[in-house]
Scaffold this active site. Structure first.
Site, PDB file in Angstrom:
ATOM      1  N   ASP A 167       0.850  -1.267   0.034  1.00 50.41           N
ATOM      2  CA  ASP A 167      -0.007   0.092  -0.099  1.00 50.41           C
ATOM      3  C   ASP A 167       0.967   1.206  -0.136  1.00 50.41           C
ATOM      4  O   ASP A 167       0.799   1.974   0.895  1.00 50.41           O
ATOM      5  CB  ASP A 167      -1.086   0.079   1.141  1.00 50.41           C
ATOM      6  N   GLU A 404       3.920  -7.486   7.378  1.00 53.02           N
ATOM      7  CA  GLU A 404       2.495  -8.282   6.844  1.00 53.02           C
ATOM      8  C   GLU A 404       2.843  -9.266   5.879  1.00 53.02           C
ATOM      9  O   GLU A 404       1.922  -9.115   4.781  1.00 53.02           O
ATOM     10  CB  GLU A 404       1.562  -7.212   6.427  1.00 53.02           C
ATOM     11  N   TYR A 456      -6.244  -2.651  13.021  1.00 49.32           N
ATOM     12  CA  TYR A 456      -7.282  -1.606  12.323  1.00 49.32           C
ATOM     13  C   TYR A 456      -8.746  -1.897  12.859  1.00 49.32           C
ATOM     14  O   TYR A 456      -9.678  -1.422  12.141  1.00 49.32           O
ATOM     15  CB  TYR A 456      -7.000  -1.406  10.875  1.00 49.32           C
ATOM     16  N   GLU A 492       1.206  -0.689  13.983  1.00 54.12           N
ATOM     17  CA  GLU A 492       0.196   0.350  13.003  1.00 54.12           C
ATOM     18  C   GLU A 492      -1.118   0.332  13.842  1.00 54.12           C
ATOM     19  O   GLU A 492      -1.567  -0.624  14.072  1.00 54.12           O
ATOM     20  CB  GLU A 492       0.233  -0.392  11.846  1.00 54.12           C
ATOM     21  N   TRP A 537      -0.017   5.019  12.407  1.00 51.10           N
ATOM     22  CA  TRP A 537      -0.040   4.627  10.930  1.00 51.10           C
ATOM     23  C   TRP A 537      -0.920   5.879  10.648  1.00 51.10           C
ATOM     24  O   TRP A 537      -1.850   5.884  10.822  1.00 51.10           O
ATOM     25  CB  TRP A 537      -0.468   3.378  10.477  1.00 51.10           C
TER      26      TRP A 537
END
Ligand code: GCB
Length: 579
Positions: A167, A404, A456, A492, A537
């Site tokens: 990303d 990741e 997240y 993150e 993040w």
């Protein structure tokens, strides 16, 4: 690998500036001998990515030729010196010629490579040419154009433009300076510095690599600073220097010493190198991360080398600004997400007292059989090159061997065992980690000293529900710790936020939502004694591939905008981190 420097024995010039650039989508360059020098180029800045310099090639990642000309500076002499050209970073693949002679090639962005040009260089009229390309392919690292099935990864890259498996925008080009440098023959090739503390005495062990391979030599060492002037001399390749009442290196007091090594032959010096070093230790004991024997908690960010127009090109003013912003917020650390940062960024971390989790470019890895051996070989090369480049920075406190990885296939575990074994053999002094989204299912934490988790909940899941997201985080942290019993850093967490968009009660994409989500997460983290750090993040909004979830081709999770203006969350973090 020593960064080039100038002193009475060594000289270095920066070839950065405006070069000629020619796109070559049809691959005509080789048959048309462009490597010997080409015409019809357009002016392009080096260092900088090419993508945002021109209106017609933003998404183009293919064959591209660069060229510059240079004369040797006065006094340089290929008959008695060794001359090299060093590229600090080219993304992703480079093939290089000097005066039509092929010097070699290099794969992988973000780490330096160099060629000995002593026998090819002329006093005047040298033509240096590089063919560069950054095509995305499944057997490259980081990979791209990866098929979307569970053997590979769940998300389809075909929905991204360009189709990266990571990303951030796959910026291409000569992104850091190109240096021409001269050293004496039989120069010092490498230095490794390891520091330790015994009471109030600092112990500095220095080993010398490749020095004067073909001639007998003596190495003289001088360690200076903070009132010390410690001298040593040896004909062996290692020396230990003791510094009474050492001024230790830490974020609060980033004390540095100058270590100068001089090589002498028959009593006369013929080479010299000076390195800034910091005396400090880093260790993990139980659930704690210890700097100089005392527990330390990381507060900071993930970041990107990313700025309008220069793309991923070195922009020293942006580096200075980002450190100023991080200090202003109260951060003491960052992770080099998701590739090694420039040497200039690393040097400033030493000076300013930032703690770095230093990450290789191994992002978006997957473990299907095809191309796996090649991806592993590339990761091993990156690990070796990163440690060779950054091993002497006091700021580097851990190596991150991946971000990741899509590591649910059984082949992931031997892959990471291999990489972590290599990393530990090359540097037994620093903890090893990797950053995962798999949580307790990340089997390769077995090989790590520290566990980095990216989360997240409240954004991609539990969307719009901050409290539920925070509860989910708490449960996952507990499960992770129960399974492995190692310290955790949340590397993150964050929310995309449109600067200037407000909502009360907080709503996704509003500045209030980001500030509240970060606060809720930090409250959870502070309640877990095994958590040793929090990295938001991201420091700044950054450019990425276009996709439905990326408005304007941007990841908007920055607490600062791409042009470095604070959102509400930056002020909130400042309150939380400075109190
Ligand atoms: C992640 C990745 C990072 C992305 C981020 C996001 O987990 O490590 O590269 O940018 O999520 O914003 O989705």
């Amino acid at each position: 690998m020593l960064y080039p420097q100038s002193n009475p024995f060594r000289q270095c010039v920066d070839l950065s500036g405006i070069w000629d650039l020619r796109f070559d989508p049809e691959g005509d360059g080789i048959k048309s001998n462009w490597f010997a020098g080409f015409t019809g180029g357009r002016p392009a800045a080096v260092p900088a990515s090419w993508n945002d310099q021109f209106e017609d090639r933003r998404d183009y990642l293919g064959n591209t030729w660069y060229q510059t000309r240079f004369d040797l500076p006065w006094g340089w002499d290929a008959s008695r010196q060794q001359l090299r050209v060093r590229f600090n970073s080219v993304n992703y693949f480079a093939e290089v010629w000097l005066n039509g002679a092929r010097l070699g090639q290099h794969e992988g962005g973000h780490l330096p490579f160099e060629f000995d040009v002593t026998s090819h260089v002329r006093r005047e009229g040298n033509v240096l040419v590089a063919r560069v390309e950054g095509e995305l392919a499944p057997d490259r690292v980081p990979p791209g154009n990866v098929p979307s099935d569970p053997q590979h990864m769940f998300l389809t890259q075909k929905e991204n433009n360009p189709p990266s498996s990571f990303d951030f925008f796959p910026f291409c080009g000569i992104q850091r300076p190109v240096l021409l440098y001269a050293t004496p023959r039989d120069a010092l090739g490498d230095l490794t510095v390891i520091t330790d503390i015994a009471g109030t005495t600092g112990r500095v062990r220095v080993s010398v690599g490749d020095a004067g391979a073909s001639v007998p030599h003596t190495a003289r060492f001088a360690l200076r600073g903070h009132g010390a002037n410690i001298l040593a001399e040896t004909t062996a390749d290692e020396v230990e220097m003791r510094v009474p009442d050492a001024a230790l290196w830490s974020p609060e007091a980033p004390n540095l010493y100058d270590l100068t090594i001089e090589l002498t032959r028959d009593g006369a010096p013929y080479d010299r190198y000076t390195l800034s070093i910091g005396i400090r230790t880093i260790a993990i004991e139980g659930d704690a991360l210890l700097l100089n024997g005392k527990p330390i908690y990381l507060k900071g960010f993930g970041r990107h080398e990313d700025f309008p127009i220069v793309g991923r090109g070195l922009a020293p003013a942006v580096i200075v600004k980002d450190y100023a912003l991080m200090k202003w917020v109260g951060a003491n650390s960052f992770r080099t997400t998701h590739y090694p940062y420039s040497e200039q960024m690393m040097d400033l971390a030493d000076r300013l007292g930032f703690l770095i989790i230093d990450e290789t470019p191994a992002v978006g890895l997957f473990f299907a059989a095809e191309g796996l051996a090649r991806r592993l070989e590339l990761c091993r090369q990156y690990t070796r090159d990163l440690i060779a480049r950054d091993k002497n920075h006091p700021s580097v406190i851990a190596w991150s061997i991946a971000n990741e990885p899509h590591s649910w296939l059984p082949s992931a575990k031997p892959f990471f065992k291999n990489l972590s074994d290599l990393c530990r053999a090359l540097d037994p002094t620093r903890p090893i980690t990797l950053a995962t989204y798999l949580g307790a299912a990340e089997e390769s934490f077995e090989f790590c000293d520290l566990m980095c988790l990216n989360r997240y909940a409240g954004w991609y899941s539990q969307s719009g529900k901050i409290e539920e997201g925070a509860a989910c985080l708490a449960a996952e942290l507990d499960a992770l710790y129960q399974k492995f019993r190692k310290p955790v850093i949340l590397t993150e967490f964050g929310a995309d936020t449109i600067a200037g968009f407000h909502a009360q009660p907080p709503e996704m994409f509003a500045e209030e939502y980001q500030a509240e989500m970060l606060t809720a997460y930090i409250n959870v983290l502070r309640s877990k004694s095994f958590v040793v750090g929090e990295h938001v993040w991201n420091l700044c909004d950054f450019k990425t591939s276009q996709a439905v979830q990326r408005m304007g081709g941007m990841n908007l999770k920055g607490v600062f905008t791409r042009d470095r203006r604070p959102k509400l969350a930056a002020h909130r973090l400042r309150e939380l981190w400075r109190s």
